[in-house]
Design a protein around this motif. Structure first.
Motif, PDB file in Angstrom:
ATOM      1  N   ALA A 188      30.962  18.791  43.726  1.00 21.41           N
ATOM      2  CA  ALA A 188      32.111  19.676  43.958  1.00 21.41           C
ATOM      3  C   ALA A 188      33.267  19.300  43.038  1.00 21.41           C
ATOM      4  N   LEU A 189      33.508  18.009  42.866  1.00 25.66           N
ATOM      5  CA  LEU A 189      34.589  17.569  41.984  1.00 25.66           C
ATOM      6  C   LEU A 189      34.350  18.044  40.556  1.00 25.66           C
TER       7      LEU A 189
ATOM      8  N   THR B 205      38.792  17.471  51.750  1.00 23.01           N
ATOM      9  CA  THR B 205      39.592  17.548  50.530  1.00 23.01           C
ATOM     10  C   THR B 205      38.921  18.428  49.480  1.00 23.01           C
ATOM     11  N   ALA B 206      37.626  18.226  49.290  1.00 25.99           N
ATOM     12  CA  ALA B 206      36.900  19.033  48.306  1.00 25.99           C
ATOM     13  C   ALA B 206      36.878  20.503  48.706  1.00 25.99           C
TER      14      ALA B 206
ATOM     15  N   GLY C 110      31.375  21.146  48.590  1.00 29.56           N
ATOM     16  CA  GLY C 110      32.198  20.100  49.186  1.00 29.56           C
ATOM     17  C   GLY C 110      32.124  20.087  50.700  1.00 29.56           C
ATOM     18  N   SER C 111      32.072  21.263  51.290  1.00 30.26           N
ATOM     19  CA  SER C 111      31.987  21.316  52.754  1.00 30.26           C
ATOM     20  C   SER C 111      30.633  20.841  53.262  1.00 30.26           C
TER      21      SER C 111
ATOM     22  N   ARG D 256      28.460  17.469  49.337  1.00 30.33           N
ATOM     23  CA  ARG D 256      28.162  17.208  47.926  1.00 30.33           C
ATOM     24  C   ARG D 256      29.471  17.076  47.155  1.00 30.33           C
ATOM     25  N   THR D 257      30.234  16.033  47.470  1.00 33.35           N
ATOM     26  CA  THR D 257      31.598  15.933  46.960  1.00 33.35           C
ATOM     27  C   THR D 257      31.653  15.608  45.473  1.00 33.35           C
ATOM     28  N   ARG D 258      30.704  14.835  44.961  1.00 35.44           N
ATOM     29  CA  ARG D 258      30.730  14.539  43.521  1.00 35.44           C
ATOM     30  C   ARG D 258      30.486  15.795  42.706  1.00 35.44           C
TER      31      ARG D 258
ATOM     32  N   ALA E 275      36.735  13.234  52.459  1.00 37.82           N
ATOM     33  CA  ALA E 275      36.329  13.721  51.134  1.00 37.82           C
ATOM     34  C   ALA E 275      35.796  15.146  51.222  1.00 37.82           C
ATOM     35  N   ARG E 276      35.025  15.451  52.280  1.00 39.20           N
ATOM     36  CA  ARG E 276      34.520  16.820  52.438  1.00 39.20           C
ATOM     37  C   ARG E 276      35.660  17.803  52.637  1.00 39.20           C
TER      38      ARG E 276
END
Length: 97
Positions: free
Chosen positions: A79-80, A25-26, A71-72, A75-77, A22-23
């Motif tokens: 980031a989305l 991808t974001a 995202g890296s 904090r993927t949410r 997920a990281r």
């Protein structure tokens, strides 16, 4: 025979792999959208368009760059949501053209 500790360890490994994916991808999506926004801003600035159009693309690219950083860091949410907001800003800039 699997014990409960083995099952928990396997689940933890899968969770870590999902978080890592997920990281990446974001962060990757944020970088790609940032580059696309900057390229569009440069193209629109070269043509005879109002100043608002390249500014909207550059602003959306900046939001996407922030999303890539978040995202890296995991904090993927957030980031989305920032990626969605950045693309919406770029789309709004396209409406001014």
């Amino acid at each position: 025979m699997e014990t409960d500790a083995d099952v928990v360890e396997t689940d933890a490994d899968e969770t870590e792999e999902d978080a890592r994916r997920a990281r990446w991808t974001a962060a990757g999506t944020g970088v790609l959208l940032t580059l696309a926004g900057l390229a569009a801003a440069l193209i629109r600035a070269a043509r005879s368009a109002t100043a608002l159009v390249p500014a909207a693309y550059a602003g959306g690219a900046a939001v996407c760059a922030l999303a890539a950083v978040l995202g890296s860091r995991g904090r993927t949410r957030r980031a989305l949501w920032l990626l969605i907001a950045g693309v919406m800003v770029m789309a709004l800039g396209d409406q001014f053209d």
